[in-house]
Design an enzyme around this catalytic site. Structure first.
Site, PDB file in Angstrom:
ATOM      1  N   ASP A 189     -22.492  18.372 -18.385  1.00 38.47           N
ATOM      2  CA  ASP A 189     -21.351  18.761 -19.204  1.00 38.47           C
ATOM      3  C   ASP A 189     -20.368  19.556 -18.346  1.00 38.47           C
ATOM      4  O   ASP A 189     -20.749  20.532 -17.691  1.00 38.47           O
ATOM      5  CB  ASP A 189     -21.818  19.590 -20.405  1.00 38.47           C
ATOM      6  CG  ASP A 189     -20.752  19.675 -21.468  1.00 38.47           C
ATOM      7  OD1 ASP A 189     -19.934  18.740 -21.577  1.00 38.47           O
ATOM      8  OD2 ASP A 189     -20.727  20.682 -22.199  1.00 38.47           O
TER       9      ASP A 189
ATOM     10  N   HIS B  99      -9.094  25.388 -23.050  1.00 38.81           N
ATOM     11  CA  HIS B  99     -10.396  25.939 -23.450  1.00 38.81           C
ATOM     12  C   HIS B  99     -10.786  27.090 -22.523  1.00 38.81           C
ATOM     13  O   HIS B  99     -11.216  28.154 -22.989  1.00 38.81           O
ATOM     14  CB  HIS B  99     -11.462  24.841 -23.414  1.00 38.81           C
ATOM     15  CG  HIS B  99     -12.849  25.312 -23.783  1.00 38.81           C
ATOM     16  ND1 HIS B  99     -13.163  25.801 -25.035  1.00 38.81           N
ATOM     17  CD2 HIS B  99     -14.005  25.374 -23.058  1.00 38.81           C
ATOM     18  CE1 HIS B  99     -14.455  26.135 -25.059  1.00 38.81           C
ATOM     19  NE2 HIS B  99     -14.983  25.896 -23.876  1.00 38.81           N
TER      20      HIS B  99
ATOM     21  N   GLU C  20     -18.373  21.612 -30.118  1.00 39.76           N
ATOM     22  CA  GLU C  20     -17.423  21.408 -29.023  1.00 39.76           C
ATOM     23  C   GLU C  20     -17.092  19.926 -28.992  1.00 39.76           C
ATOM     24  O   GLU C  20     -17.970  19.086 -28.769  1.00 39.76           O
ATOM     25  CB  GLU C  20     -18.007  21.865 -27.671  1.00 39.76           C
ATOM     26  CG  GLU C  20     -18.134  23.375 -27.551  1.00 39.76           C
ATOM     27  CD  GLU C  20     -18.474  23.849 -26.131  1.00 39.76           C
ATOM     28  OE1 GLU C  20     -18.985  23.032 -25.338  1.00 39.76           O
ATOM     29  OE2 GLU C  20     -18.208  25.034 -25.821  1.00 39.76           O
TER      30      GLU C  20
ATOM     31  N   GLU D 188     -15.772  16.691 -27.477  1.00 42.02           N
ATOM     32  CA  GLU D 188     -15.656  16.201 -26.110  1.00 42.02           C
ATOM     33  C   GLU D 188     -15.732  14.671 -26.091  1.00 42.02           C
ATOM     34  O   GLU D 188     -16.076  14.045 -27.081  1.00 42.02           O
ATOM     35  CB  GLU D 188     -16.819  16.765 -25.255  1.00 42.02           C
ATOM     36  CG  GLU D 188     -17.035  18.255 -25.415  1.00 42.02           C
ATOM     37  CD  GLU D 188     -18.028  18.838 -24.419  1.00 42.02           C
ATOM     38  OE1 GLU D 188     -18.520  18.094 -23.559  1.00 42.02           O
ATOM     39  OE2 GLU D 188     -18.296  20.062 -24.520  1.00 42.02           O
TER      40      GLU D 188
ATOM     41  N   ASP E 206     -20.956  18.845 -28.235  1.00 40.65           N
ATOM     42  CA  ASP E 206     -21.860  19.700 -27.463  1.00 40.65           C
ATOM     43  C   ASP E 206     -22.081  21.004 -28.234  1.00 40.65           C
ATOM     44  O   ASP E 206     -21.516  22.045 -27.911  1.00 40.65           O
ATOM     45  CB  ASP E 206     -21.226  19.969 -26.095  1.00 40.65           C
ATOM     46  CG  ASP E 206     -22.064  20.905 -25.239  1.00 40.65           C
ATOM     47  OD1 ASP E 206     -23.291  20.780 -25.264  1.00 40.65           O
ATOM     48  OD2 ASP E 206     -21.465  21.759 -24.555  1.00 40.65           O
TER      49      ASP E 206
ATOM     50  N   GLN F 219     -25.562  32.482 -26.066  1.00 41.42           N
ATOM     51  CA  GLN F 219     -24.931  31.992 -24.824  1.00 41.42           C
ATOM     52  C   GLN F 219     -24.500  33.156 -23.947  1.00 41.42           C
ATOM     53  O   GLN F 219     -24.685  33.145 -22.735  1.00 41.42           O
ATOM     54  CB  GLN F 219     -23.728  31.102 -25.159  1.00 41.42           C
ATOM     55  CG  GLN F 219     -23.113  30.443 -23.926  1.00 41.42           C
ATOM     56  CD  GLN F 219     -22.046  29.394 -24.271  1.00 41.42           C
ATOM     57  OE1 GLN F 219     -21.874  29.019 -25.425  1.00 41.42           O
ATOM     58  NE2 GLN F 219     -21.337  28.924 -23.259  1.00 41.42           N
TER      59      GLN F 219
ATOM     60  N   LYS G 148     -27.429  25.590 -25.721  1.00 42.39           N
ATOM     61  CA  LYS G 148     -26.953  24.205 -25.695  1.00 42.39           C
ATOM     62  C   LYS G 148     -28.048  23.181 -25.967  1.00 42.39           C
ATOM     63  O   LYS G 148     -27.766  22.087 -26.433  1.00 42.39           O
ATOM     64  CB  LYS G 148     -26.368  23.894 -24.307  1.00 42.39           C
ATOM     65  CG  LYS G 148     -25.218  24.796 -23.870  1.00 42.39           C
ATOM     66  CD  LYS G 148     -23.914  24.422 -24.551  1.00 42.39           C
ATOM     67  CE  LYS G 148     -22.736  25.145 -23.931  1.00 42.39           C
ATOM     68  NZ  LYS G 148     -21.441  24.683 -24.469  1.00 42.39           N
TER      69      LYS G 148
ATOM     70  N   THR H  68     -27.356  17.729 -29.136  1.00 44.20           N
ATOM     71  CA  THR H  68     -26.038  17.205 -28.794  1.00 44.20           C
ATOM     72  C   THR H  68     -25.865  15.941 -29.620  1.00 44.20           C
ATOM     73  O   THR H  68     -26.757  15.088 -29.636  1.00 44.20           O
ATOM     74  CB  THR H  68     -25.944  16.876 -27.287  1.00 44.20           C
ATOM     75  OG1 THR H  68     -26.178  18.074 -26.543  1.00 44.20           O
ATOM     76  CG2 THR H  68     -24.581  16.317 -26.931  1.00 44.20           C
TER      77      THR H  68
ATOM     78  N   GLU I 175     -12.629  29.147 -30.144  1.00 48.56           N
ATOM     79  CA  GLU I 175     -11.205  29.227 -29.826  1.00 48.56           C
ATOM     80  C   GLU I 175     -10.380  29.447 -31.086  1.00 48.56           C
ATOM     81  O   GLU I 175      -9.532  30.334 -31.141  1.00 48.56           O
ATOM     82  CB  GLU I 175     -10.735  27.931 -29.163  1.00 48.56           C
ATOM     83  CG  GLU I 175     -11.101  27.791 -27.712  1.00 48.56           C
ATOM     84  CD  GLU I 175     -10.545  26.488 -27.163  1.00 48.56           C
ATOM     85  OE1 GLU I 175      -9.322  26.310 -27.119  1.00 48.56           O
ATOM     86  OE2 GLU I 175     -11.370  25.627 -26.787  1.00 48.56           O
TER      87      GLU I 175
END
Lengths: 432, 432
Positions: free
Chosen positions: A137, A144, A202, A204, A236, A243, A256, A260, A377
């Site tokens: 990843d 970001h 996330e 992606e 993700d 984290q 993580k 996924t 975010e």
């Protein structure tokens, strides 16, 4: 702009009616590969067309394929994943795609009735299309990177190389439930172990490796696209609380590895070619890529114009029959690094990539406020919750929330090439 | 102390002479599993005994196995890796081991002449014993943690959880050459791309997962050892120059992915039982493990007493017929976390481990100065080179250096259980 072949002709119409709908993700110009089963049978290789799946095994049985197209289908049908097809490189898959286009074309006579090989998508169960040997990843969105750091300027390493980490392959899944993981977090120097309170998505896009490279043999940047078989959507999932705690010095691990979620269809590198576009130029003061990562081809056509969105449907919305609500609208074309540069960086130390390996772009946020591709975010790490139309607010995922990511490539004069979607639903951890 | 069964009886003597040598790594009390081939033939499952390999396929052909032992051998011989054997859990492998002991015992009559199934090790090529789906590398030596940070105190996360990162599975190899990788580094804010100058080794031990857990189903700490099939040596090659540059915020990537060298034989969890010992108690002020990681069993017998060493033979030494020189002598028993705690932490968020997954301990340094298990520690990140007996000095690996790691479990009253060795030779990058 990359040259296009006949398989991209937008005027072509398909014998499968649904594929001719302008809103359909899977027109005759797409033809993504996947793995499906029917009625609990063995997983088998297929190609999406409209609301149907082309069963490649039937095409082989009926002798409808020859040459490279047959070679590709035989590889695709040789197991329960597409890894063997990917290992062939892209030429055989391209030949198969061209043959399928001719068989599906509503306006040209065909020697074979392809409807004999169709399975309604609604009757099929989809499976992981590849056995992912290694999952990498990246972190390639400048937006970001900066938003996650209080709008900090880009770091020198971000501008010099596509930052990445090895991620977990075993927990890659299609649509499904995710049990809220328990994790270690720290507050006031007290460490506790409890269900995460900061489960994030996330949004992606991932690239599957086709042709492998040998250990010790880096891939040159202008050869890198030929090692990419195709693309899918990637969520993700990330746990922001642990984290931060676990991450020094070795980076994300349990934050993580619990899950996924990817989309089931692999949109081929060839089908995506009309949607290649120029990368955004580097800004004043930002260093040019080092020679081994510099590429005019990448600069001119290394970005992929894929519109991406994330929607949420909470348990309350579901109960009230309120459809999912969009919370993010972004585009993959804003990435700081192309997939070809990611492949070249990845192999620049001699690391070997194998067929079916997955390289994800990292959170594909844009500059606009509504293009934040994760909760951290858009809610400033949970401090500014968003409000949904039904009045609920969200800082991160709550139990019962379904988060769906979807993507579509659109360009004037081209047929729509869609990725479909991938949905994960967070469910309560009942073991606590 | 773990109870021992008859297979550990140190008085037992083997029909294979070399296995009775007190210095042999593979006595009748060890019987590690591996994959070998002869004369370019297909890879096949075997068990090391003395200077021979037991060809399990021949035992099956000759009908020398029944029950669980036969089940285990059939799984081992069902492919070109041992993953299917590992997936069965440890009971069938244990039954096979017991049967092999009875067949090999020089002092008891046997219904089958096992010498018919022996292949001289010198005639065999060894292969990777497993297809490693995911490779996880931990950081569990307090001494490594501190020395790498100018003797800093342990971080709160180090004391609370076994820190780890996902590493690269595709580049795991047995003995062989490693081309000096080219990497990006920074000096005075100028980034360059050139062959690494800080290629380091890391002496570790890895645990192979046997029985899998399902996604979403954590493994309790006192059940964790039953998910470990066996152990091998791991050299987690590391590039210290780019590791620092690339590592924020996502941890090591290209600094690790170019190669990992492992030993070929899997010493079973059962064979290691006599060498389980108490973990070192936590020091004053250090927090106890959280309840899900706390285990009296781990505390009493979770450490593995394995003597580990690293030797180096430079090109000049090779030219002068000078044998390899030891540069590190350490022991795995000093780890801050047990493998059972690593497994439990790894799965505590619901992450699934699959048969053949590899979990490495992290650099197994001890407290003594001569027990630094990597160059960065023993040379203080290259600032204080070591001097070899022939007058050469080393800060990190130089072209032509062969680095060998080896390990052996020793205990009074027990037979020696060895791991063999793993050698990597750094060779010049000729593409520059």
């Amino acid at each position: 702009m990359t040259s296009l072949n006949e398989t991209h002709d937008p005027s072509r119409r398909c014998v499968v009616d649904a594929a001719n709908d302008a809103q359909c993700d899977f027109p005759i110009q797409n033809l993504p590969f996947g793995i499906f089963s029917v009625g609990g049978g063995s997983p088998s290789a297929g190609v999406a067309i409209g609301d149907q799946i082309i069963n490649l095994a039937i095409l082989l049985e009926k002798g409808a394929l020859t040459g490279d197209a047959e070679v590709a289908a035989q590889a695709a049908c040789s197991g329960t994943t597409l890894n063997a097809l990917m290992a062939l490189g892209n030429a055989p898959a391209s030949a198969l795609r061209a043959r399928l286009v001719s068989l599906l074309d509503a306006d040209s006579a065909s020697d074979f009735d392809i409807t004999e090989a169709l399975v309604p998508m609604k009757d099929a169960e989809l499976h992981l299309p590849a056995s992912v040997g290694d999952f990498t990843d990246f972190l390639t969105s400048r937006h970001h990177f900066s938003r996650m750091r209080d709008n900090a300027p880009l770091a020198l390493n971000f501008m010099s190389l596509p930052i990445a980490y090895h991620s977990r392959a075993s927990s890659i899944r299609l649509d499904g439930d995710i049990v809220r993981p328990r994790v270690q977090t720290v507050e006031d120097d007290v460490v506790s172990f409890a269900p995460t309170t900061k489960c994030d998505f996330e949004l992606e896009v991932g690239a599957y490796i086709g042709r492998e490279n040998q250990l010790g043999a880096p891939i040159a940047v202008d050869d890198a696209d030929s090692h990419i078989f195709g693309f899918c959507l990637v969520n993700d999932w990330s746990l922001r609380d642990t984290q931060r705690f676990e991450g020094a010095p070795l980076g994300p691990f349990l934050s993580k590895s619990f899950s996924t979620t990817i989309s089931p269809w692999i949109v081929t590198e060839e089908a995506m070619r009309p949607f290649r576009t120029a990368m955004e130029p580097r800004r004043t003061g930002e260093p040019a890529p080092l020679p081994h990562l510099a590429s005019e081809v990448a600069q001119d056509s290394g970005a992929l114009d894929i519109t991406l969105e994330a929607t949420i449907q909470t348990a309350a919305m579901r109960a009230d029959n309120i459809p999912a609500e969009r919370i993010t609208l972004t585009n993959l074309k804003h990435l700081y690094w192309s997939f070809s540069q990611m492949v070249t960086h990845h192999t620049s130390n001699g690391c070997n990539l194998r067929p079916g390996d997955l390289l994800a772009s990292g959170t594909a946020s844009g500059a606009a406020d509504d293009s934040c591709a994760c909760f951290a975010e858009m809610t400033v790490r949970g401090t500014k919750p968003i409000t949904l139309s039904n009045g609920e607010s969200r800082s991160f995922m709550e139990d019962g929330d379904s988060l769906t990511i979807s993507g579509v490539a659109l360009r004037e004069g081209c047929a729509r090439v869609g990725f479909g979607s991938a949905t994960g639903t967070l469910v309560a951890n009942t073991e606590v």
